[in-house]
Structure formats: structure tokens, C-alpha cells
Design a protein around this motif. Sequence first.
Motif, PDB file in Angstrom:
ATOM      1  N   GLU A 142      64.682 -35.113 -64.044  1.00 33.56           N
ATOM      2  CA  GLU A 142      65.253 -33.308 -64.539  1.00 33.56           C
ATOM      3  C   GLU A 142      65.826 -32.708 -62.698  1.00 33.56           C
ATOM      4  O   GLU A 142      66.756 -32.129 -62.626  1.00 33.56           O
ATOM      5  CB  GLU A 142      64.009 -32.668 -64.680  1.00 33.56           C
ATOM      6  CG  GLU A 142      63.145 -33.021 -66.155  1.00 33.56           C
ATOM      7  CD  GLU A 142      62.548 -32.906 -66.658  1.00 33.56           C
ATOM      8  OE1 GLU A 142      61.759 -31.558 -65.816  1.00 33.56           O
ATOM      9  OE2 GLU A 142      61.418 -32.966 -67.951  1.00 33.56           O
ATOM     10  N   GLY A 143      64.874 -33.682 -61.695  1.00 31.84           N
ATOM     11  CA  GLY A 143      65.070 -32.784 -60.623  1.00 31.84           C
ATOM     12  C   GLY A 143      64.596 -31.722 -60.540  1.00 31.84           C
ATOM     13  O   GLY A 143      63.839 -31.303 -61.463  1.00 31.84           O
ATOM     14  N   VAL A 144      63.653 -31.211 -58.711  1.00 29.12           N
ATOM     15  CA  VAL A 144      63.571 -29.874 -58.449  1.00 29.12           C
ATOM     16  C   VAL A 144      64.805 -28.968 -58.268  1.00 29.12           C
ATOM     17  O   VAL A 144      65.463 -29.317 -57.170  1.00 29.12           O
ATOM     18  CB  VAL A 144      62.852 -30.247 -57.952  1.00 29.12           C
ATOM     19  CG1 VAL A 144      61.808 -29.335 -56.749  1.00 29.12           C
ATOM     20  CG2 VAL A 144      61.986 -31.670 -57.656  1.00 29.12           C
ATOM     21  N   ASP A 145      64.726 -27.858 -58.467  1.00 24.90           N
ATOM     22  CA  ASP A 145      65.709 -26.762 -58.156  1.00 24.90           C
ATOM     23  C   ASP A 145      65.350 -26.029 -57.744  1.00 24.90           C
ATOM     24  O   ASP A 145      64.313 -24.969 -57.532  1.00 24.90           O
ATOM     25  CB  ASP A 145      66.225 -25.633 -59.959  1.00 24.90           C
ATOM     26  CG  ASP A 145      66.622 -25.163 -59.559  1.00 24.90           C
ATOM     27  OD1 ASP A 145      67.556 -24.804 -57.996  1.00 24.90           O
ATOM     28  OD2 ASP A 145      67.025 -24.281 -60.610  1.00 24.90           O
ATOM     29  N   SER A 146      65.405 -26.173 -56.078  1.00 24.59           N
ATOM     30  CA  SER A 146      65.498 -25.698 -54.772  1.00 24.59           C
ATOM     31  C   SER A 146      65.305 -23.829 -55.143  1.00 24.59           C
ATOM     32  O   SER A 146      64.990 -23.467 -54.395  1.00 24.59           O
ATOM     33  CB  SER A 146      66.428 -26.603 -53.623  1.00 24.59           C
ATOM     34  OG  SER A 146      67.535 -25.523 -54.223  1.00 24.59           O
ATOM     35  N   TYR A 156      59.074 -25.460 -56.920  1.00 23.77           N
ATOM     36  CA  TYR A 156      59.354 -26.822 -55.536  1.00 23.77           C
ATOM     37  C   TYR A 156      58.091 -26.809 -54.852  1.00 23.77           C
ATOM     38  O   TYR A 156      57.368 -27.737 -54.430  1.00 23.77           O
ATOM     39  CB  TYR A 156      60.914 -25.984 -54.851  1.00 23.77           C
ATOM     40  CG  TYR A 156      61.138 -27.456 -53.302  1.00 23.77           C
ATOM     41  CD1 TYR A 156      60.707 -27.717 -53.383  1.00 23.77           C
ATOM     42  CD2 TYR A 156      61.111 -25.990 -52.190  1.00 23.77           C
ATOM     43  CE1 TYR A 156      60.623 -29.070 -52.133  1.00 23.77           C
ATOM     44  CE2 TYR A 156      61.509 -26.611 -50.759  1.00 23.77           C
ATOM     45  CZ  TYR A 156      60.825 -28.803 -51.269  1.00 23.77           C
ATOM     46  OH  TYR A 156      61.311 -29.399 -49.633  1.00 23.77           O
ATOM     47  N   LYS A 157      57.279 -25.447 -54.100  1.00 21.89           N
ATOM     48  CA  LYS A 157      56.321 -25.642 -53.994  1.00 21.89           C
ATOM     49  C   LYS A 157      54.761 -26.277 -54.595  1.00 21.89           C
ATOM     50  O   LYS A 157      54.371 -26.473 -54.466  1.00 21.89           O
ATOM     51  CB  LYS A 157      55.922 -23.729 -54.033  1.00 21.89           C
ATOM     52  CG  LYS A 157      54.547 -23.760 -53.227  1.00 21.89           C
ATOM     53  CD  LYS A 157      53.963 -22.285 -52.560  1.00 21.89           C
ATOM     54  CE  LYS A 157      52.826 -22.154 -52.166  1.00 21.89           C
ATOM     55  NZ  LYS A 157      52.606 -20.707 -51.586  1.00 21.89           N
ATOM     56  N   GLY A 158      54.903 -26.180 -56.115  1.00 23.61           N
ATOM     57  CA  GLY A 158      54.067 -26.467 -57.079  1.00 23.61           C
ATOM     58  C   GLY A 158      54.354 -28.358 -56.788  1.00 23.61           C
ATOM     59  O   GLY A 158      53.105 -28.972 -56.898  1.00 23.61           O
ATOM     60  N   PHE A 215      50.992 -39.634 -60.304  1.00 22.68           N
ATOM     61  CA  PHE A 215      52.111 -40.276 -59.699  1.00 22.68           C
ATOM     62  C   PHE A 215      53.491 -40.840 -60.353  1.00 22.68           C
ATOM     63  O   PHE A 215      54.580 -40.080 -59.994  1.00 22.68           O
ATOM     64  CB  PHE A 215      52.012 -40.925 -58.546  1.00 22.68           C
ATOM     65  CG  PHE A 215      53.404 -41.886 -58.468  1.00 22.68           C
ATOM     66  CD1 PHE A 215      53.641 -40.877 -56.644  1.00 22.68           C
ATOM     67  CD2 PHE A 215      53.880 -42.982 -58.504  1.00 22.68           C
ATOM     68  CE1 PHE A 215      54.866 -41.883 -55.962  1.00 22.68           C
ATOM     69  CE2 PHE A 215      54.996 -43.531 -57.697  1.00 22.68           C
ATOM     70  CZ  PHE A 215      55.501 -42.748 -57.159  1.00 22.68           C
ATOM     71  N   ASP A 216      53.270 -40.971 -61.605  1.00 22.10           N
ATOM     72  CA  ASP A 216      54.130 -41.619 -62.417  1.00 22.10           C
ATOM     73  C   ASP A 216      54.783 -40.378 -63.000  1.00 22.10           C
ATOM     74  O   ASP A 216      56.602 -40.148 -62.983  1.00 22.10           O
ATOM     75  CB  ASP A 216      53.890 -42.550 -63.589  1.00 22.10           C
ATOM     76  CG  ASP A 216      53.423 -43.473 -62.873  1.00 22.10           C
ATOM     77  OD1 ASP A 216      54.116 -43.768 -62.115  1.00 22.10           O
ATOM     78  OD2 ASP A 216      52.439 -44.089 -63.220  1.00 22.10           O
ATOM     79  N   SER A 217      54.596 -39.272 -64.152  1.00 21.90           N
ATOM     80  CA  SER A 217      54.675 -37.971 -64.232  1.00 21.90           C
ATOM     81  C   SER A 217      55.600 -37.498 -63.026  1.00 21.90           C
ATOM     82  O   SER A 217      56.391 -36.538 -63.004  1.00 21.90           O
ATOM     83  CB  SER A 217      53.356 -36.892 -64.601  1.00 21.90           C
ATOM     84  OG  SER A 217      53.720 -36.305 -64.744  1.00 21.90           O
ATOM     85  N   ILE A 218      54.880 -37.095 -61.825  1.00 24.80           N
ATOM     86  CA  ILE A 218      55.727 -36.331 -61.218  1.00 24.80           C
ATOM     87  C   ILE A 218      57.173 -37.584 -60.443  1.00 24.80           C
ATOM     88  O   ILE A 218      58.357 -36.417 -60.472  1.00 24.80           O
ATOM     89  CB  ILE A 218      54.837 -35.938 -59.079  1.00 24.80           C
ATOM     90  CG1 ILE A 218      53.860 -35.437 -60.296  1.00 24.80           C
ATOM     91  CG2 ILE A 218      56.326 -35.560 -58.598  1.00 24.80           C
ATOM     92  CD1 ILE A 218      53.133 -35.150 -58.749  1.00 24.80           C
ATOM     93  N   ALA A 219      57.071 -38.461 -59.964  1.00 24.86           N
ATOM     94  CA  ALA A 219      58.215 -39.279 -60.339  1.00 24.86           C
ATOM     95  C   ALA A 219      59.294 -39.211 -61.301  1.00 24.86           C
ATOM     96  O   ALA A 219      60.421 -38.460 -60.915  1.00 24.86           O
ATOM     97  CB  ALA A 219      57.480 -40.337 -59.938  1.00 24.86           C
ATOM     98  N   ILE A 259      51.912 -33.005 -55.376  1.00 22.31           N
ATOM     99  CA  ILE A 259      52.152 -34.742 -54.786  1.00 22.31           C
ATOM    100  C   ILE A 259      50.519 -34.543 -53.303  1.00 22.31           C
ATOM    101  O   ILE A 259      50.191 -35.973 -52.923  1.00 22.31           O
ATOM    102  CB  ILE A 259      53.183 -34.848 -53.432  1.00 22.31           C
ATOM    103  CG1 ILE A 259      54.799 -34.485 -55.116  1.00 22.31           C
ATOM    104  CG2 ILE A 259      53.285 -36.168 -53.339  1.00 22.31           C
ATOM    105  CD1 ILE A 259      55.864 -35.168 -54.769  1.00 22.31           C
ATOM    106  N   GLY A 260      50.567 -33.738 -52.265  1.00 22.78           N
ATOM    107  CA  GLY A 260      49.988 -33.652 -52.038  1.00 22.78           C
ATOM    108  C   GLY A 260      47.651 -33.587 -52.072  1.00 22.78           C
ATOM    109  O   GLY A 260      47.546 -34.242 -51.472  1.00 22.78           O
ATOM    110  N   LYS A 261      47.951 -33.121 -52.605  1.00 23.64           N
ATOM    111  CA  LYS A 261      46.784 -32.911 -53.731  1.00 23.64           C
ATOM    112  C   LYS A 261      46.572 -34.140 -54.441  1.00 23.64           C
ATOM    113  O   LYS A 261      44.976 -35.615 -54.305  1.00 23.64           O
ATOM    114  CB  LYS A 261      47.101 -32.087 -54.815  1.00 23.64           C
ATOM    115  CG  LYS A 261      46.652 -30.514 -54.444  1.00 23.64           C
ATOM    116  CD  LYS A 261      46.026 -30.135 -56.004  1.00 23.64           C
ATOM    117  CE  LYS A 261      45.843 -28.400 -55.487  1.00 23.64           C
ATOM    118  NZ  LYS A 261      45.814 -27.150 -56.761  1.00 23.64           N
ATOM    119  N   ILE A 262      47.857 -35.590 -54.635  1.00 26.05           N
ATOM    120  CA  ILE A 262      47.157 -36.337 -55.255  1.00 26.05           C
ATOM    121  C   ILE A 262      47.268 -37.679 -53.810  1.00 26.05           C
ATOM    122  O   ILE A 262      46.096 -38.622 -53.838  1.00 26.05           O
ATOM    123  CB  ILE A 262      48.624 -37.576 -55.922  1.00 26.05           C
ATOM    124  CG1 ILE A 262      48.918 -36.829 -56.921  1.00 26.05           C
ATOM    125  CG2 ILE A 262      48.100 -38.776 -55.859  1.00 26.05           C
ATOM    126  CD1 ILE A 262      50.394 -37.270 -58.047  1.00 26.05           C
TER     127      ILE A 262
END
Length: 324
Positions: free
Chosen positions: A166-170, A176-178, A156-160, A183-186
Motif C-alpha cells: 500500500e505504501g506510506v503516505d507522507s 508515517y510516525k506510527g 515485521f512481515d505485516s509492516i513490510a 519498526i522501532g518497537k520491534i
Amino acid sequence: MINACCANDKSVSVHAMGAEDPIPEGAIWLDLVTPDANERAAAEAWLGLAIPTREEMAAIETSERLYEDAGALVMTTLLPMNVRAPDLKTSALTIVARRDRIATLRHADSQSIAVAVHRLQGTVEGGRDPGNALLVLLDAIADRAADVIEEASAEFDSIASHVFGEGVDSRKSAEYKGMIQRIGKIGLKVARMHDVCGSLERLFLFLSAHAKTVALTSQQKTLCKTLGRDIRSIREHADALDAKLNFLLDATVGLVNLEQNQIIKIFSVLAVVFLPPTLIASIYGMNFEIMPELQWAWGYPFSIVVMIVSVALNFLYFRWKKLL
């Protein structure tokens, strides 16, 4: 398959045996891994009571998971190892405990069992006590539950850090899907751990209430209560992590929506900026026979200049309003 944990005067050893092999002398713990009918019969004869079937292990009623039978405690709990499987299926462990022996029944590999056996082999004192073996096993299961939550928290800390750093590029739909899938798997892992910790809490309460049945010492009863509190704290940590995951998911979707809205706003403003020259070009594109500017030598340059000026004025206005 049956693994027999045997204690002698000097050490604790483990022997792999089949249904035709006699139970080794000094055995204090039998670990049954997907046993066949003959192996079940041998273990039941050694324990003096029937072992739950796989269907009975899957029952959700507390009375089916935790009960006393023929002077033994039969306790079924979920294993924390199941949350690491790709399909996230649960796996149960049944523990049958008597005063002088214990047995475990499972239908999947368990890291907790291997850790408990290793700890028993390294125990100098108390390793020959079935009650101690039981608590060593439960301690290994509790440790594994803590490890799974710690792994989920680190992920979670890594994703946050990635989302808020860096942000997520839409525009990179795969990224974005990954991110959403991670997050869903966690979240699924934490949800499974809620079930695991809930079943372990009930097991520790049941064992504390029936400590006399398996002749637990006062020190072992204290350890049992301590493990119960540890599981409760792990569950509370999972609750907090679940709330943070919901926040992270909302933030990820919100940041991507904000970026998409910004792109749409830019297109909307540009459409307004180029509206006047479009209007001018439309006027001079009308096919009327009498139009004064048609015979004007400077008509074309004039219309071009007017369109450029209208675009520049609109652009400067929107820049002044900080819309571009």
C-alpha cells in the motif's frame, strides 16, 4: 510469595505458602516471587545456601551470574517475558539447583514458569526428578524466547507488506510516525532478545560443564546441549531480523523522501511553467507614462493570449520531457 512444587508417587502438585508455613514434604522446587525477608530465610534454610539479592541479580559479570556454591549451581538469566512489557524493562530469573531440589527467584510475572509447572503436572515419568524439573523449566524459557522472535518476525512481515504494498503516505504524518514507531518497537524487542539469548547461551554452557554437580543423566545432558543449540539458532534468527528491520526502516524513510521529492519537483516545474506569464504581467504592470500598448484596444486580450500561449508551450515541453 512462595510456590512449592511437590512430587508424590502419582503426580506433581503446586502449593502456595507463606513464610510461616513449613516446606511441604516432597517439595522439589520452590518458586520465590518477590520474597520478603522471612520467605528468603525459609528458602535459604531449605537450600542450605544464601540466595542472591535483587542487586546481585542485576550484576552483569558472568562470575556474579553463574557460579557454584556449597554444592549447588547458582544461575541467573534474563527472562524473555520482559520484552512484552510496554516499557521494555528487563527482568532476571535466578535458578539455584542442587542434586535433590531447585529454587527460582524472580521479581516479575513469568509465562515460562507457569508453562513449566503445567508441563510438570502433566508429566507421567520423570516429573519427580529435580534435574528433569530444571530442564523442563529451561525448555519453557527457550520456547518463550522462540515465541517472542516469531511474534516479532510476524509483525515485521505485516509492516513490510504494508510499506511495499500500500505504501506510506507522507502527507498523513500520524500514519508515517506510527509506522516508524512500530519498526522501532520491534527493533527494541529484538535488541532485548539479543541480551536474553546471550545470557541463556552462557547458562547452558555453564550447566553442561557442571552437569555432575546437579547429577544430570546422559539424556539430560544431551537435552541441555540441544537447548543451547536452539538458543543459538534463535539468536541467529534475531540477527537476521535485525538486519531486515534496518533495511525496512531505510526503505520506509526512503520511500517517503522520494514522495516528498516528487512533490517538490512538481512545485519547481510549475514555478518555471508560470514564469513567462509572470514576466509578461510584470512588464505590463510597470507604471511608465509612455507605453504604446496602453492606448491599444486589443492590448489586454493580446497580453492574456500571450501568457496563455507561454504557459501552454512550457507545459507541453515539460510533458515531452516527462517532468510532469
